[in-house]
Design an enzyme around this catalytic site. Structure first.
Site, mmCIF file in Angstrom:
data_model
loop_
_atom_site.group_PDB
_atom_site.id
_atom_site.type_symbol
_atom_site.label_atom_id
_atom_site.label_comp_id
_atom_site.label_asym_id
_atom_site.label_seq_id
_atom_site.Cartn_x
_atom_site.Cartn_y
_atom_site.Cartn_z
ATOM 1 N N THR A 117 0.889 -1.158 0.041
ATOM 2 C CA THR A 117 0.215 0.012 -0.025
ATOM 3 C C THR A 117 0.905 1.191 -0.129
ATOM 4 O O THR A 117 2.070 1.326 0.591
ATOM 5 C CB THR A 117 -0.784 -0.086 1.339
ATOM 6 O OG1 THR A 117 -1.588 1.128 1.228
ATOM 7 C CG2 THR A 117 -0.047 -0.219 2.615
ATOM 8 N N ASP A 118 0.364 2.490 -0.631
ATOM 9 C CA ASP A 118 1.009 3.651 -0.437
ATOM 10 C C ASP A 118 1.068 4.255 1.012
ATOM 11 O O ASP A 118 1.902 4.901 1.124
ATOM 12 C CB ASP A 118 0.243 4.767 -1.247
ATOM 13 C CG ASP A 118 -1.264 4.834 -0.815
ATOM 14 O OD1 ASP A 118 -1.663 4.352 0.020
ATOM 15 O OD2 ASP A 118 -1.925 5.722 -1.502
ATOM 16 N N GLU A 119 0.533 3.559 1.797
ATOM 17 C CA GLU A 119 0.607 4.070 3.508
ATOM 18 C C GLU A 119 1.982 3.668 4.002
ATOM 19 O O GLU A 119 2.193 4.309 4.905
ATOM 20 C CB GLU A 119 -0.435 3.344 4.197
ATOM 21 C CG GLU A 119 -1.831 3.537 3.725
ATOM 22 C CD GLU A 119 -3.176 3.659 4.581
ATOM 23 O OE1 GLU A 119 -2.827 3.331 6.036
ATOM 24 O OE2 GLU A 119 -4.289 3.644 4.156
ATOM 25 N N TYR A 163 -1.301 -0.372 11.446
ATOM 26 C CA TYR A 163 -1.754 -1.109 9.913
ATOM 27 C C TYR A 163 -0.695 -0.852 9.191
ATOM 28 O O TYR A 163 0.075 -1.744 8.539
ATOM 29 C CB TYR A 163 -3.047 -0.782 9.582
ATOM 30 C CG TYR A 163 -3.060 -0.993 7.796
ATOM 31 C CD1 TYR A 163 -3.236 -2.181 7.466
ATOM 32 C CD2 TYR A 163 -2.838 0.216 7.143
ATOM 33 C CE1 TYR A 163 -3.568 -2.572 6.122
ATOM 34 C CE2 TYR A 163 -3.008 -0.009 5.666
ATOM 35 C CZ TYR A 163 -3.346 -1.288 5.295
ATOM 36 O OH TYR A 163 -3.218 -1.874 3.915
ATOM 37 N N LYS A 202 2.258 -3.618 7.334
ATOM 38 C CA LYS A 202 2.437 -3.629 5.793
ATOM 39 C C LYS A 202 3.911 -3.345 5.542
ATOM 40 O O LYS A 202 4.535 -3.894 4.687
ATOM 41 C CB LYS A 202 1.540 -2.827 5.267
ATOM 42 C CG LYS A 202 -0.053 -3.165 5.086
ATOM 43 C CD LYS A 202 -0.258 -4.429 4.741
ATOM 44 C CE LYS A 202 -0.136 -4.522 3.000
ATOM 45 N NZ LYS A 202 -0.552 -6.020 2.597
ATOM 46 N N GLY A 208 -3.483 10.014 14.647
ATOM 47 C CA GLY A 208 -2.303 9.880 13.823
ATOM 48 C C GLY A 208 -2.708 10.253 12.329
ATOM 49 O O GLY A 208 -2.043 9.603 11.445
#
Ligand code: NAD
Ligand code: TDX
Length: 343
Positions: free
Chosen positions: A125-127, A153, A157, A278
């Site tokens: 993911t881009d997160e 999360y 990842k 956050g």
């Protein structure tokens, strides 16, 4: 060719299985899924009876079970979608995120090594890049942007990504990683922004927007993500990371207003509530590498994709009604009952 798709009873994994069986009808697809709250066997009903499809209920952390399945099926390709995927849940209970997203990934890669898979693909993911400031629209995430996570999360990842790249360097496992922006489309679980707002609006219920609603996400129609993974599997370079995104940045509040407008519902349903802890401000992917190297471009414009998605939720109440009437009610009460209304 046999491909194992983990997490195939969830949102993106199920769309990927439909895509794969349509585009590669000669292949055998094995879906491995634990069926957590986010997994829905009914989603796979349209393919369940196909002779080249098999569903296996299994936890990716179950080493013996995973190895037995690999020994039996001898997959050439493994695509790992299985994950705990909701940021708000990770803030409440991080541990299961570490377990599934990191340990589960290592179990799958150990089995992939042992049984000599041709490609292990990690869906990321881009997160993992953290966030970008709102006042710097010139900045985008590239594959070189440092990993800098905000939530349990995204940290889990990121841990999985690093482990995947380490398995390439240390053991020579032929891996690829894709980091995609926010997906939307059919079978998206109702806890996520777009389906949650569609379903609440249909019930004339408050639309809970976190903070001021000015956070920006970069939205991609789910099928464009599936096609990107297909291209990476066919022509991507092992050991490489590919960003996937369509330059479609939108503020949350604008998405929610658009959904109200499309459904003919009043904006007075919008309720600003306590912000996510956050909360990342802006995600924005630079997809030039996958465009340049693999020729990928998104095909569905947001205006068309959101129309199709809303229509799908209108026509598939039988899919989401049972979900929102079960355990999800307790979740909703826990997550939203205690959030202070800001307006
Ligand atoms: P989802 O929550 O809808 O589905 C996850 C699936 O994984 C479910 O079917 C669930 O039963 C299964 N699963 C969970 N734990 C498991 C375990 N231990 N063993 C086996 N199966 C398990 O998630 P999604 O939105 O479809 O996301 C799929 C993947 O794509 C995730 O890895 C996520 O991090 C990544 N991703 C999602 C988005 C997005 O916008 N949704 C964007 C980029 C990347
Ligand atoms: O009720 C809500 N109100 C609200 O304002 C919800 C559920 C969300 N939001 C906001 C938070 C985010 O800024 O909307 C935005 C999108 O939220 P989510 O749908 O929870 O997605 P996000 O946190 O951006 O993460 C998603 O994209 C990246 C997926 O859930 C991840 O799995 C993926 O990696």
């Amino acid at each position: 060719m046999t491909i194992i798709v983990t997490g195939g009873a969830g949102f993106i994994g199920s769309n990927f299985i439909f895509y794969w069986l349509r585009e590669h009808p000669e292949d055998r697809v094995i879906c491995l899924d634990k069926l957590t709250y986010a997994g829905n066997l009914s989603t796979l009903a349209p393919v369940m009876d196909k002779p080249n499809f098999r569903f296996v209920k299994l936890d990716i952390c179950d080493r013996a079970g995973v190895e037995a399945l690999f020994a039996e099926e001898k997959p050439e390709i493994v695509v790992n979608f299985a994950a705990e995927s909701h940021v708000d849940r990770s803030i409440e209970s991080p541990e299961i995120f570490l377990q599934t997203n990191i340990i589960g990934t290592s179990v799958l890669m150990d089995a992939s090594r042992k049984y000599g898979v041709r490609r292990y693909h990690q869906v990321s993911t881009d997160e993992v890049y953290g966030d970008l400031p709102l006042d710097r629209p010139d900045l985008f995430f590239t594959e070189e942007t440092p990993i800098h996570t905000s939530s349990p999360y995204s940290s889990s990842k990121a841990g999985a990504d690093l482990l995947t790249l380490a398995y390439y360097r240390t053991y020579g496992l032929p891996v690829t990683v894709s980091r995609c922006s926010n997906n939307y489309g059919p079978y998206h679980f109702p806890e996520k922004l777009i389906p949650l707002m569609i379903i609440n609006a249909l019930h004339n219920q408050p639309l809970p927007v976190y903070g001021q609603g000015i956070n920006v996400r970069d939205w991609l129609y789910v099928e464009d993500h599936c096609r990107a993974i297909d291209l990476i599997l066919q022509r991507g370079t092992v050991g490489e990371v590919y960003n996937v995104g369509g330059h479609n940045e939108m503020r949350n509040i604008d998405i929610v207003k658009l959904i109200c407008h499309k459904l003919g519902k009043p904006e007075s349903l919008i309720t600003y509530v306590t912000d996510r802890k956050g909360h990342d401000m802006r995600y924005a992917i630079d997809p030039s590498k996958i465009h340049r190297e693999l020729g990928w471009l998104p095909e569905t414009r947001f205006s068309d994709g959101i129309k199709k998605t809303i229509q799908w939720y209108l026509e598939n109440e039988s899919w989401w009604k049972p979900i929102i009437s079960g355990e999800y009610r307790n979740y909703y009460e826990k997550m939203y009952g205690s959030r202070e209304k800001l307006s």
